[in-house]
Scaffold this motif. Sequence first.
Motif, PDB file in Angstrom:
ATOM      1  N   ASP A  91      -3.049  14.214   1.270  1.00 22.51           N
ATOM      2  CA  ASP A  91      -3.123  12.867   0.720  1.00 22.51           C
ATOM      3  C   ASP A  91      -2.427  12.849  -0.634  1.00 22.51           C
ATOM      4  O   ASP A  91      -2.791  13.597  -1.548  1.00 22.51           O
ATOM      5  CB  ASP A  91      -4.588  12.480   0.583  1.00 22.51           C
ATOM      6  N   LEU A  92      -1.440  11.974  -0.782  1.00 22.74           N
ATOM      7  CA  LEU A  92      -0.632  11.895  -2.001  1.00 22.74           C
ATOM      8  C   LEU A  92      -1.436  11.582  -3.255  1.00 22.74           C
ATOM      9  O   LEU A  92      -1.011  11.884  -4.363  1.00 22.74           O
ATOM     10  CB  LEU A  92       0.439  10.815  -1.837  1.00 22.74           C
ATOM     11  N   ARG A  93      -2.600  10.986  -3.093  1.00 22.54           N
ATOM     12  CA  ARG A  93      -3.334  10.531  -4.273  1.00 22.54           C
ATOM     13  C   ARG A  93      -4.034  11.654  -5.025  1.00 22.54           C
ATOM     14  O   ARG A  93      -4.440  11.486  -6.166  1.00 22.54           O
ATOM     15  CB  ARG A  93      -4.372   9.483  -3.865  1.00 22.54           C
ATOM     16  N   TYR A  94      -4.180  12.811  -4.375  1.00 22.16           N
ATOM     17  CA  TYR A  94      -4.970  13.878  -4.963  1.00 22.16           C
ATOM     18  C   TYR A  94      -4.184  15.179  -5.022  1.00 22.16           C
ATOM     19  O   TYR A  94      -3.251  15.387  -4.237  1.00 22.16           O
ATOM     20  CB  TYR A  94      -6.252  14.095  -4.142  1.00 22.16           C
ATOM     21  N   PRO A  95      -4.549  16.093  -5.928  1.00 18.26           N
ATOM     22  CA  PRO A  95      -3.852  17.382  -6.016  1.00 18.26           C
ATOM     23  C   PRO A  95      -3.942  18.140  -4.697  1.00 18.26           C
ATOM     24  O   PRO A  95      -5.018  18.234  -4.095  1.00 18.26           O
ATOM     25  CB  PRO A  95      -4.613  18.120  -7.126  1.00 18.26           C
ATOM     26  N   ALA A 103       0.814  -1.213   0.000  1.00 15.32           N
ATOM     27  CA  ALA A 103       0.000   0.000   0.000  1.00 15.32           C
ATOM     28  C   ALA A 103       0.850   1.267   0.000  1.00 15.32           C
ATOM     29  O   ALA A 103       0.548   2.231  -0.707  1.00 15.32           O
ATOM     30  CB  ALA A 103      -0.947  -0.001   1.203  1.00 15.32           C
ATOM     31  N   ASP A 104       1.944   1.280   0.797  1.00 14.17           N
ATOM     32  CA  ASP A 104       2.762   2.495   0.856  1.00 14.17           C
ATOM     33  C   ASP A 104       3.484   2.740  -0.467  1.00 14.17           C
ATOM     34  O   ASP A 104       3.677   3.883  -0.883  1.00 14.17           O
ATOM     35  CB  ASP A 104       3.745   2.444   2.022  1.00 14.17           C
ATOM     36  N   PHE A 105       3.864   1.664  -1.162  1.00 14.40           N
ATOM     37  CA  PHE A 105       4.508   1.796  -2.472  1.00 14.40           C
ATOM     38  C   PHE A 105       3.529   2.412  -3.474  1.00 14.40           C
ATOM     39  O   PHE A 105       3.881   3.330  -4.227  1.00 14.40           O
ATOM     40  CB  PHE A 105       4.987   0.430  -2.956  1.00 14.40           C
ATOM     41  N   VAL A 106       2.289   1.919  -3.488  1.00 14.75           N
ATOM     42  CA  VAL A 106       1.286   2.429  -4.429  1.00 14.75           C
ATOM     43  C   VAL A 106       0.964   3.889  -4.127  1.00 14.75           C
ATOM     44  O   VAL A 106       0.802   4.703  -5.039  1.00 14.75           O
ATOM     45  CB  VAL A 106       0.015   1.569  -4.382  1.00 14.75           C
ATOM     46  N   ALA A 107       0.889   4.243  -2.846  1.00 13.69           N
ATOM     47  CA  ALA A 107       0.597   5.627  -2.475  1.00 13.69           C
ATOM     48  C   ALA A 107       1.683   6.572  -2.993  1.00 13.69           C
ATOM     49  O   ALA A 107       1.397   7.668  -3.477  1.00 13.69           O
ATOM     50  CB  ALA A 107       0.460   5.750  -0.961  1.00 13.69           C
ATOM     51  N   LYS A 108       2.945   6.149  -2.911  1.00 12.50           N
ATOM     52  CA  LYS A 108       4.042   6.971  -3.418  1.00 12.50           C
ATOM     53  C   LYS A 108       4.075   7.001  -4.948  1.00 12.50           C
ATOM     54  O   LYS A 108       4.554   7.948  -5.551  1.00 12.50           O
ATOM     55  CB  LYS A 108       5.378   6.432  -2.896  1.00 12.50           C
ATOM     56  N   ALA A 137      -2.956  -1.918  -5.692  1.00 10.06           N
ATOM     57  CA  ALA A 137      -2.828  -2.001  -4.237  1.00 10.06           C
ATOM     58  C   ALA A 137      -3.739  -3.075  -3.665  1.00 10.06           C
ATOM     59  O   ALA A 137      -4.690  -3.515  -4.317  1.00 10.06           O
ATOM     60  CB  ALA A 137      -3.180  -0.646  -3.613  1.00 10.06           C
ATOM     61  N   PRO A 138      -3.463  -3.491  -2.440  1.00 12.78           N
ATOM     62  CA  PRO A 138      -4.376  -4.435  -1.787  1.00 12.78           C
ATOM     63  C   PRO A 138      -5.701  -3.763  -1.498  1.00 12.78           C
ATOM     64  O   PRO A 138      -5.800  -2.535  -1.434  1.00 12.78           O
ATOM     65  CB  PRO A 138      -3.636  -4.787  -0.486  1.00 12.78           C
ATOM     66  N   GLU A 139      -6.742  -4.572  -1.309  1.00 13.42           N
ATOM     67  CA  GLU A 139      -8.060  -4.018  -1.026  1.00 13.42           C
ATOM     68  C   GLU A 139      -8.071  -3.233   0.277  1.00 13.42           C
ATOM     69  O   GLU A 139      -8.943  -2.412   0.508  1.00 13.42           O
ATOM     70  CB  GLU A 139      -9.101  -5.143  -0.956  1.00 13.42           C
ATOM     71  N   SER A 140      -7.100  -3.477   1.141  1.00 13.30           N
ATOM     72  CA  SER A 140      -7.059  -2.817   2.440  1.00 13.30           C
ATOM     73  C   SER A 140      -6.525  -1.394   2.380  1.00 13.30           C
ATOM     74  O   SER A 140      -6.485  -0.700   3.376  1.00 13.30           O
ATOM     75  CB  SER A 140      -6.200  -3.626   3.426  1.00 13.30           C
ATOM     76  N   LEU A 141      -6.088  -0.941   1.192  1.00 12.35           N
ATOM     77  CA  LEU A 141      -5.591   0.428   1.079  1.00 12.35           C
ATOM     78  C   LEU A 141      -6.727   1.387   1.366  1.00 12.35           C
ATOM     79  O   LEU A 141      -7.749   1.380   0.713  1.00 12.35           O
ATOM     80  CB  LEU A 141      -5.043   0.695  -0.326  1.00 12.35           C
ATOM     81  N   THR A 142      -6.568   2.221   2.374  1.00 14.21           N
ATOM     82  CA  THR A 142      -7.605   3.167   2.769  1.00 14.21           C
ATOM     83  C   THR A 142      -7.127   4.583   2.566  1.00 14.21           C
ATOM     84  O   THR A 142      -5.955   4.834   2.299  1.00 14.21           O
ATOM     85  CB  THR A 142      -7.968   2.985   4.257  1.00 14.21           C
ATOM     86  N   ASP A 143      -8.039   5.522   2.727  1.00 17.83           N
ATOM     87  CA  ASP A 143      -7.683   6.934   2.626  1.00 17.83           C
ATOM     88  C   ASP A 143      -6.592   7.285   3.631  1.00 17.83           C
ATOM     89  O   ASP A 143      -5.666   8.015   3.338  1.00 17.83           O
ATOM     90  CB  ASP A 143      -8.906   7.810   2.902  1.00 17.83           C
ATOM     91  N   LEU A 144      -6.710   6.737   4.842  1.00 17.24           N
ATOM     92  CA  LEU A 144      -5.744   7.073   5.873  1.00 17.24           C
ATOM     93  C   LEU A 144      -4.377   6.490   5.552  1.00 17.24           C
ATOM     94  O   LEU A 144      -3.349   7.116   5.818  1.00 17.24           O
ATOM     95  CB  LEU A 144      -6.228   6.565   7.239  1.00 17.24           C
ATOM     96  N   ASP A 145      -4.331   5.294   4.958  1.00 14.23           N
ATOM     97  CA  ASP A 145      -3.044   4.699   4.568  1.00 14.23           C
ATOM     98  C   ASP A 145      -2.270   5.635   3.660  1.00 14.23           C
ATOM     99  O   ASP A 145      -1.090   5.875   3.843  1.00 14.23           O
ATOM    100  CB  ASP A 145      -3.265   3.368   3.813  1.00 14.23           C
ATOM    101  N   ALA A 146      -2.954   6.158   2.646  1.00 16.27           N
ATOM    102  CA  ALA A 146      -2.278   7.027   1.688  1.00 16.27           C
ATOM    103  C   ALA A 146      -1.967   8.385   2.293  1.00 16.27           C
ATOM    104  O   ALA A 146      -0.952   8.995   1.977  1.00 16.27           O
ATOM    105  CB  ALA A 146      -3.134   7.197   0.442  1.00 16.27           C
ATOM    106  N   ALA A 147      -2.842   8.861   3.164  1.00 15.01           N
ATOM    107  CA  ALA A 147      -2.645  10.187   3.740  1.00 15.01           C
ATOM    108  C   ALA A 147      -1.448  10.229   4.676  1.00 15.01           C
ATOM    109  O   ALA A 147      -0.847  11.276   4.874  1.00 15.01           O
ATOM    110  CB  ALA A 147      -3.895  10.619   4.495  1.00 15.01           C
ATOM    111  N   VAL A 161       1.409   8.577   4.274  1.00 13.52           N
ATOM    112  CA  VAL A 161       2.687   8.459   3.586  1.00 13.52           C
ATOM    113  C   VAL A 161       3.280   9.851   3.424  1.00 13.52           C
ATOM    114  O   VAL A 161       2.592  10.764   2.977  1.00 13.52           O
ATOM    115  CB  VAL A 161       2.501   7.807   2.199  1.00 13.52           C
ATOM    116  N   PRO A 162       4.553  10.075   3.779  1.00 14.07           N
ATOM    117  CA  PRO A 162       5.125  11.407   3.639  1.00 14.07           C
ATOM    118  C   PRO A 162       4.961  11.949   2.229  1.00 14.07           C
ATOM    119  O   PRO A 162       5.230  11.268   1.253  1.00 14.07           O
ATOM    120  CB  PRO A 162       6.606  11.190   3.981  1.00 14.07           C
ATOM    121  N   SER A 163       4.520  13.167   2.118  1.00  8.81           N
ATOM    122  CA  SER A 163       4.252  13.778   0.820  1.00  8.81           C
ATOM    123  C   SER A 163       5.467  14.501   0.288  1.00  8.81           C
ATOM    124  O   SER A 163       6.276  15.024   1.046  1.00  8.81           O
ATOM    125  CB  SER A 163       3.085  14.760   0.958  1.00  8.81           C
TER     126      SER A 163
END
Length: 244
Positions: free
Chosen positions: A131-135, A54-59, A81-91, A93-95
């Motif tokens: 959150d790294l996933r969004y602008p 999950a952390d790899f996908v977030a980065k 990513a695994p199904e367990s990837l949540t908003d908080l997981d990605a948020a 991760v250091p941006s």
Amino acid sequence: MDESTQSVVSRQLSELKDRCGLSIRAIAREMGYQNASSIQRYFSQDYAKPALPADFVAKLLPVLVGKGDPLISREEVLALAPESLTDLDAATVPSRATAPLEIKGQVAAGLWMEAGLFASEASQKATFSGDLRYPVKSQYLLQINGESLNRIARNGDFVLCLDYLEAGIEIKSGDLAVVERSRDGGHTIECTAKRVIRHNGEIELRPESDDPRFQEPIIFNEHDEEATEVRIKAKILSVIRQLD
């Protein structure tokens, strides 16, 4: 090892690499690694796991999304990513973004609060980078005022909000959201934070509270022309709690 043992997500990752036109070394550097060896294993034919960490996908999201022809979508990267990837997981991760998020004031959890009541606080900034996933420009913070979300966000907590229209995502039934309503012909604008449930043409705003005062949902019929106008402003991605 035979290529057939390579997992589907590893092959998909390699396809996205080819599509974006970046080398593994360039991708690694964009993700903050010094060498390609740090991520090489995920592209290897020996990688047989059903999902990437999950952390790899977030980065990886800010590196690949929007590149290539056709453009790589957020959903394509998240599918690795695994199904367990949540908003908080990605948020968490250091941006790579250095711009702090804006604190746009408060939002009610329990009652409707006039939207302009805390407008004077909008100039505050937070060190949290989002959150790294969004602008980053589509994200901001609001402080919770009230107890109707205390199972998730307590009074005084901050919530990370995403302007979903600007970010190009959809609000799904079950999402936590900042909701706005207009009254008096649009002269009064109010906001609240609730869980949004949609069914049979109705919007149900549910509290998430152990406070007996806040147990009844607020229900609006989307097709009733005389109903108060309700608009979802933002999706709540995560909760930030300050230590006492």
